[in-house]
Design a protein around this motif. Structure first.
Motif, PDB file in Angstrom:
ATOM      1  N   MET A   1      39.166  45.458  27.819  1.00 53.73           N
ATOM      2  CA  MET A   1      38.314  45.901  28.821  1.00 53.73           C
ATOM      3  C   MET A   1      37.044  45.101  28.555  1.00 53.73           C
ATOM      4  SD  MET A   1      35.966  49.443  29.359  1.00 53.73           S
ATOM      5  CE  MET A   1      36.810  50.734  30.568  1.00 53.73           C
ATOM      6  N   ASP A   6      34.562  46.638  36.143  1.00 55.23           N
ATOM      7  CA  ASP A   6      35.131  46.177  37.414  1.00 55.23           C
ATOM      8  C   ASP A   6      34.924  46.737  38.571  1.00 55.23           C
ATOM      9  OD1 ASP A   6      36.666  44.651  35.204  1.00 55.23           O
ATOM     10  OD2 ASP A   6      38.578  45.443  35.911  1.00 55.23           O
ATOM     11  N   ARG A  31      42.686  38.861  38.920  1.00 51.78           N
ATOM     12  CA  ARG A  31      41.826  40.035  39.593  1.00 51.78           C
ATOM     13  C   ARG A  31      40.749  40.789  38.495  1.00 51.78           C
ATOM     14  NH1 ARG A  31      42.266  43.615  43.801  1.00 51.78           N
ATOM     15  NH2 ARG A  31      44.034  42.388  44.332  1.00 51.78           N
ATOM     16  N   ASN A  32      41.239  40.639  37.310  1.00 52.90           N
ATOM     17  CA  ASN A  32      40.060  41.079  36.382  1.00 52.90           C
ATOM     18  C   ASN A  32      38.922  40.102  36.526  1.00 52.90           C
ATOM     19  OD1 ASN A  32      41.815  42.898  35.580  1.00 52.90           O
ATOM     20  ND2 ASN A  32      42.576  42.042  33.402  1.00 52.90           N
ATOM     21  N   GLN A  33      39.082  38.904  36.441  1.00 54.53           N
ATOM     22  CA  GLN A  33      37.925  37.937  36.613  1.00 54.53           C
ATOM     23  C   GLN A  33      37.188  38.114  37.795  1.00 54.53           C
ATOM     24  OE1 GLN A  33      38.670  33.770  37.240  1.00 54.53           O
ATOM     25  NE2 GLN A  33      37.907  33.586  35.115  1.00 54.53           N
ATOM     26  N   TYR A  80      42.299  33.837  27.883  1.00 58.34           N
ATOM     27  CA  TYR A  80      42.393  34.199  29.014  1.00 58.34           C
ATOM     28  C   TYR A  80      42.889  32.756  29.936  1.00 58.34           C
ATOM     29  CZ  TYR A  80      41.411  35.935  33.534  1.00 58.34           C
ATOM     30  OH  TYR A  80      41.786  36.791  34.968  1.00 58.34           O
ATOM     31  N   ASN A 166      34.462  34.016  30.690  1.00 58.64           N
ATOM     32  CA  ASN A 166      35.496  34.902  30.110  1.00 58.64           C
ATOM     33  C   ASN A 166      35.490  35.709  28.900  1.00 58.64           C
ATOM     34  OD1 ASN A 166      36.707  34.456  32.825  1.00 58.64           O
ATOM     35  ND2 ASN A 166      38.029  33.182  32.133  1.00 58.64           N
ATOM     36  N   ILE A 171      36.733  39.249  29.217  1.00 60.65           N
ATOM     37  CA  ILE A 171      37.637  39.670  30.325  1.00 60.65           C
ATOM     38  C   ILE A 171      38.937  39.476  29.851  1.00 60.65           C
ATOM     39  CG2 ILE A 171      38.296  38.808  32.637  1.00 60.65           C
ATOM     40  CD1 ILE A 171      35.679  37.992  33.165  1.00 60.65           C
ATOM     41  N   GLU A 172      39.743  40.731  30.089  1.00 61.68           N
ATOM     42  CA  GLU A 172      41.078  40.850  29.426  1.00 61.68           C
ATOM     43  C   GLU A 172      41.924  40.153  30.568  1.00 61.68           C
ATOM     44  OE1 GLU A 172      41.670  45.010  28.784  1.00 61.68           O
ATOM     45  OE2 GLU A 172      40.727  44.849  26.937  1.00 61.68           O
ATOM     46  N   GLU A 174      45.292  40.062  32.596  1.00 56.96           N
ATOM     47  CA  GLU A 174      46.017  40.987  33.583  1.00 56.96           C
ATOM     48  C   GLU A 174      47.523  40.989  33.139  1.00 56.96           C
ATOM     49  OE1 GLU A 174      42.628  39.309  35.772  1.00 56.96           O
ATOM     50  OE2 GLU A 174      44.387  38.243  34.348  1.00 56.96           O
TER      51      GLU A 174
END
Length: 186
Positions: A1, A6, A31-33, A80, A166, A171-172, A174
């Motif tokens: 997370m 987010d 999307r997470n970024q 990432y 990142n 940032i994980e 996806e």
């Protein structure tokens, strides 16, 4: 997370939500970024829109762009970005094993002369930008227009920014990115 929450596109004004969703749907599984970038509307509005516009313009062949991105991401150990861009580069004809050893470009059997100069340029542009030799620039210019060189420099150094962003915000990857990486053999 990620270290910050987010932000879903539903919390954004319609113009920003459209950029967010278009980027998440069309650019790749980022999307997470983009959900983290949504904390800074100007970054979402300009960076994500710029990336989509550059992709649409196709000034720089995708193979060379992805080589540069993978090289810088490997130099920075940004898992990432390596995970996200490995499938893009496999589509361009480099195997996952070849991507794993892309920094050993001098005798790399999957890289041609142009690929090698892109790797060398990306390393130099990221690690020693103030000491890039004229000979390397001339070798690059033998294969690329000035506009392509500018975009390659932009995307190479911007990639380093994304790597650090990142990683700093954790940032994980996806699940879709992980699935694409597994399907590509990475």
């Amino acid at each position: 997370m990620a270290r910050v929450r987010d932000i879903p596109s539903s919390e954004l004004p319609p113009d920003l939500a459209a950029i967010y969703e278009r980027f998440a749907a069309d650019y790749g599984p980022f999307r997470n970024q983009v959900a983290v970038f949504a904390h800074v509307p100007a970054a979402l509005r300009h960076l994500m829109a710029m990336l989509m516009e550059l992709r649409e313009a196709k000034t720089l062949p995708k193979r060379y762009l992805e080589i540069a991105i993978i090289v810088v991401s490997k130099l920075n150990e940004c898992h990432y970005c390596v995970a996200h861009h490995t499938p893009f580069l496999t589509v361009e004809g480099i195997s996952p094993a070849g991507i794993d050893r892309i920094l050993d470009y001098r005798d790399h059997p999957e890289l041609d002369e142009v690929d090698r100069v892109v790797v060398e340029w990306a390393i130099a542009a990221w690690e020693t930008p103030n000491r890039i030799r004229d000979a390397l620039y001339q070798r690059l210019r033998a294969h690329f227009s000035e506009a392509q060189v500018v975009e390659l420099a932009l995307r190479t150094t911007l990639c380093g920014f994304f790597n650090r962003f990142n990683d700093a915000l954790q940032i994980e990857e996806e699940q879709e990115a992980q699935a694409r990486l597994a399907a590509a053999g990475g």
